[in-house]
Design a protein around this motif. Structure first.
Motif, PDB file in Angstrom:
ATOM      1  N   LEU A 119       1.144 -26.341  10.573  1.00 32.07           N
ATOM      2  CA  LEU A 119       0.446 -25.388  11.429  1.00 32.07           C
ATOM      3  C   LEU A 119      -0.553 -24.586  10.603  1.00 32.07           C
ATOM      4  CD1 LEU A 119       3.321 -23.944  13.637  1.00 32.07           C
ATOM      5  CD2 LEU A 119       1.246 -25.000  14.468  1.00 32.07           C
ATOM      6  N   SER A 120      -1.799 -24.593  11.032  1.00 36.48           N
ATOM      7  CA  SER A 120      -2.826 -23.817  10.324  1.00 36.48           C
ATOM      8  C   SER A 120      -2.822 -22.371  10.824  1.00 36.48           C
ATOM      9  CB  SER A 120      -4.205 -24.431  10.547  1.00 36.48           C
ATOM     10  OG  SER A 120      -4.600 -24.277  11.902  1.00 36.48           O
ATOM     11  N   ARG A 121      -3.442 -21.488  10.073  1.00 35.57           N
ATOM     12  CA  ARG A 121      -3.544 -20.099  10.479  1.00 35.57           C
ATOM     13  C   ARG A 121      -4.334 -19.972  11.775  1.00 35.57           C
ATOM     14  NH1 ARG A 121      -6.028 -16.039   6.185  1.00 35.57           N
ATOM     15  NH2 ARG A 121      -4.087 -16.657   5.130  1.00 35.57           N
ATOM     16  N   GLU A 122      -5.378 -20.784  11.910  1.00 38.97           N
ATOM     17  CA  GLU A 122      -6.197 -20.738  13.118  1.00 38.97           C
ATOM     18  C   GLU A 122      -5.373 -21.115  14.347  1.00 38.97           C
ATOM     19  OE1 GLU A 122      -7.028 -22.258  10.326  1.00 38.97           O
ATOM     20  OE2 GLU A 122      -8.645 -20.955   9.610  1.00 38.97           O
ATOM     21  N   GLU A 123      -4.544 -22.145  14.204  1.00 44.26           N
ATOM     22  CA  GLU A 123      -3.697 -22.561  15.324  1.00 44.26           C
ATOM     23  C   GLU A 123      -2.741 -21.435  15.720  1.00 44.26           C
ATOM     24  OE1 GLU A 123      -2.753 -27.228  15.283  1.00 44.26           O
ATOM     25  OE2 GLU A 123      -2.284 -26.221  13.403  1.00 44.26           O
ATOM     26  N   LYS A 124      -2.137 -20.800  14.735  1.00 45.60           N
ATOM     27  CA  LYS A 124      -1.198 -19.719  15.031  1.00 45.60           C
ATOM     28  C   LYS A 124      -1.883 -18.576  15.767  1.00 45.60           C
ATOM     29  CE  LYS A 124       2.016 -20.662  11.242  1.00 45.60           C
ATOM     30  NZ  LYS A 124       2.668 -20.133  10.015  1.00 45.60           N
ATOM     31  N   GLU A 125      -3.122 -18.310  15.399  1.00 44.23           N
ATOM     32  CA  GLU A 125      -3.866 -17.247  16.083  1.00 44.23           C
ATOM     33  C   GLU A 125      -4.133 -17.604  17.539  1.00 44.23           C
ATOM     34  OE1 GLU A 125      -7.325 -16.739  13.686  1.00 44.23           O
ATOM     35  OE2 GLU A 125      -6.286 -15.562  12.133  1.00 44.23           O
ATOM     36  N   VAL A 126      -4.460 -18.877  17.779  1.00 41.38           N
ATOM     37  CA  VAL A 126      -4.688 -19.340  19.156  1.00 41.38           C
ATOM     38  C   VAL A 126      -3.402 -19.233  19.974  1.00 41.38           C
ATOM     39  CG1 VAL A 126      -5.205 -21.362  20.584  1.00 41.38           C
ATOM     40  CG2 VAL A 126      -6.606 -20.870  18.575  1.00 41.38           C
ATOM     41  N   TYR A 127      -2.281 -19.692  19.405  1.00 42.08           N
ATOM     42  CA  TYR A 127      -1.011 -19.659  20.123  1.00 42.08           C
ATOM     43  C   TYR A 127      -0.570 -18.215  20.389  1.00 42.08           C
ATOM     44  CZ  TYR A 127      -0.826 -24.530  18.541  1.00 42.08           C
ATOM     45  OH  TYR A 127      -1.121 -25.848  18.279  1.00 42.08           O
ATOM     46  N   PHE A 128      -0.814 -17.328  19.422  1.00 38.07           N
ATOM     47  CA  PHE A 128      -0.476 -15.911  19.600  1.00 38.07           C
ATOM     48  C   PHE A 128      -1.213 -15.340  20.809  1.00 38.07           C
ATOM     49  CE2 PHE A 128      -1.079 -11.385  18.992  1.00 38.07           C
ATOM     50  CZ  PHE A 128       0.159 -10.945  18.545  1.00 38.07           C
ATOM     51  N   ALA A 129      -2.503 -15.635  20.890  1.00 34.17           N
ATOM     52  CA  ALA A 129      -3.320 -15.112  21.983  1.00 34.17           C
ATOM     53  C   ALA A 129      -2.860 -15.661  23.331  1.00 34.17           C
ATOM     54  CB  ALA A 129      -4.786 -15.448  21.747  1.00 34.17           C
ATOM     55  N   LYS A 130      -2.566 -16.952  23.375  1.00 31.25           N
ATOM     56  CA  LYS A 130      -2.148 -17.565  24.643  1.00 31.25           C
ATOM     57  C   LYS A 130      -0.776 -17.067  25.077  1.00 31.25           C
ATOM     58  CE  LYS A 130      -5.016 -21.719  24.592  1.00 31.25           C
ATOM     59  NZ  LYS A 130      -5.696 -21.321  25.846  1.00 31.25           N
ATOM     60  N   LEU A 131       0.124 -16.885  24.121  1.00 33.11           N
ATOM     61  CA  LEU A 131       1.450 -16.361  24.453  1.00 33.11           C
ATOM     62  C   LEU A 131       1.361 -14.920  24.937  1.00 33.11           C
ATOM     63  CD1 LEU A 131       3.495 -17.825  21.469  1.00 33.11           C
ATOM     64  CD2 LEU A 131       3.835 -18.398  23.873  1.00 33.11           C
ATOM     65  N   LYS A 132       0.461 -14.151  24.359  1.00 33.95           N
ATOM     66  CA  LYS A 132       0.299 -12.756  24.761  1.00 33.95           C
ATOM     67  C   LYS A 132      -0.142 -12.648  26.209  1.00 33.95           C
ATOM     68  CE  LYS A 132      -1.577  -8.371  23.088  1.00 33.95           C
ATOM     69  NZ  LYS A 132      -2.357  -7.696  22.019  1.00 33.95           N
ATOM     70  N   GLU A 133      -0.956 -13.609  26.653  1.00 38.28           N
ATOM     71  CA  GLU A 133      -1.428 -13.607  28.039  1.00 38.28           C
ATOM     72  C   GLU A 133      -0.299 -13.771  29.043  1.00 38.28           C
ATOM     73  OE1 GLU A 133      -4.339 -16.666  28.277  1.00 38.28           O
ATOM     74  OE2 GLU A 133      -5.858 -15.576  27.134  1.00 38.28           O
TER      75      GLU A 133
END
Length: 264
Positions: A119-133
């Motif tokens: 898992l890249s840092r960029e992927e984790k940032e995307v998943y964080f944002a989507k989960l927050k929604e």
């Protein structure tokens, strides 16, 4: 986006347990349609959905997703076109893996695997944002095992996973039936938002007449393996539960008086 043409399916043909589940079924969905499907037990709802998903091969007819004839494609090959959320919250996720790992699996569906870091840092940032929604606090638990989540949290995560790659068709198979009313309402709200924001074509089976009326732009009622009622647009917006029951009684030739009897 979806065409079902003259579908027929009979279980246990030629035996005392023969059951005609689909009878010359025809259905066309335009891109962006959100279809709700209701009907009594044995009406053919789940058989239709499983035929689309490839779980059950049909005896006759054709199934097209977009311009692709998938009638003879096995289930795992249809997964390239379809996202699905099951009734059982235990299905659709890997319980011993982390939340972010489950999302990564969904994001990599159909892609070639390599030997790079998971898992890249960029992927984790995307998943964080989507989960927050989702509004469930899962963005702060990305390294938690999915098996530790509640049923509603798992269904919301499965919804996110199923829609991550923007499938041609999203199938919701009574995905709130195993949840308590408050959690079911939250998951339905999330479902509706994900479908609208991603302009997904969706088919949702439900036993709840209120939900069938409230959500989506089109509603069909099934009975004995065929569609007996198809309502869309403004007509659907004006529907009441009483209207549906009266129409069912008139079309199916029965006199069921309550939705508990009709959709038990």
């Amino acid at each position: 986006m979806l065409k079902l043409e003259h579908l027929c399916k009979t279980f246990n043909p030629g035996t005392v347990n023969e059951k005609k589940a689909l009878s010359d079924l025809n259905l066309h969905l335009a891109e962006g349609d959100f279809l709700t499907v209701i009907g009594g037990n044995g009406a053919g709802k789940s058989t239709m959905l499983n035929a689309v998903a490839g779980t059950f091969p049909v005896d006759e007819g054709r199934i097209l997703i977009g311009s692709n004839d998938v009638t003879r494609l096995p289930e795992h090959k249809r997964a390239a076109y379809i996202g699905r959320v099951f009734q059982d919250p235990m299905m659709g996720t890997a319980p011993t893996m982390q939340i972010d790992e489950n999302l990564a699996l969904a994001a990599r569906r159909g892609a070639r695997r390599g030997l790079k870091w998971g898992l890249s840092r960029e992927e984790k940032e995307v998943y964080f944002a989507k989960l927050k929604e989702l509004g469930l606090g899962l963005e702060d638990r990305m390294t938690s095992k999915v098996g530790l989540l509640s049923g509603g949290q798992r269904q919301a995560l499965t919804l996110l996973m199923a829609s991550l790659k923007r499938p041609r068709l999203l199938l919701l198979d009574e995905h709130t039936a195993a949840l308590d009313p408050a959690t079911a309402a939250k998951v339905l709200e999330i479902s509706d938002r994900i479908i609208r924001e991603n302009h997904l074509t969706c088919m949702m089976i439900t036993h709840n007449m209120r939900d069938a009326i409230t959500y989506g732009n089109r509603l069909i009622m099934m009975n004995e393996g065929r569609i007996i009622l198809d309502i869309a647009g403004e007509e659907k917006k004006q529907l009441t539960k009483r209207d549906l029951l009266d129409r069912f009684a008139a079309l199916a030739g029965t006199q069921e008086e309550t939705d508990a009897v009709l959709l038990s």
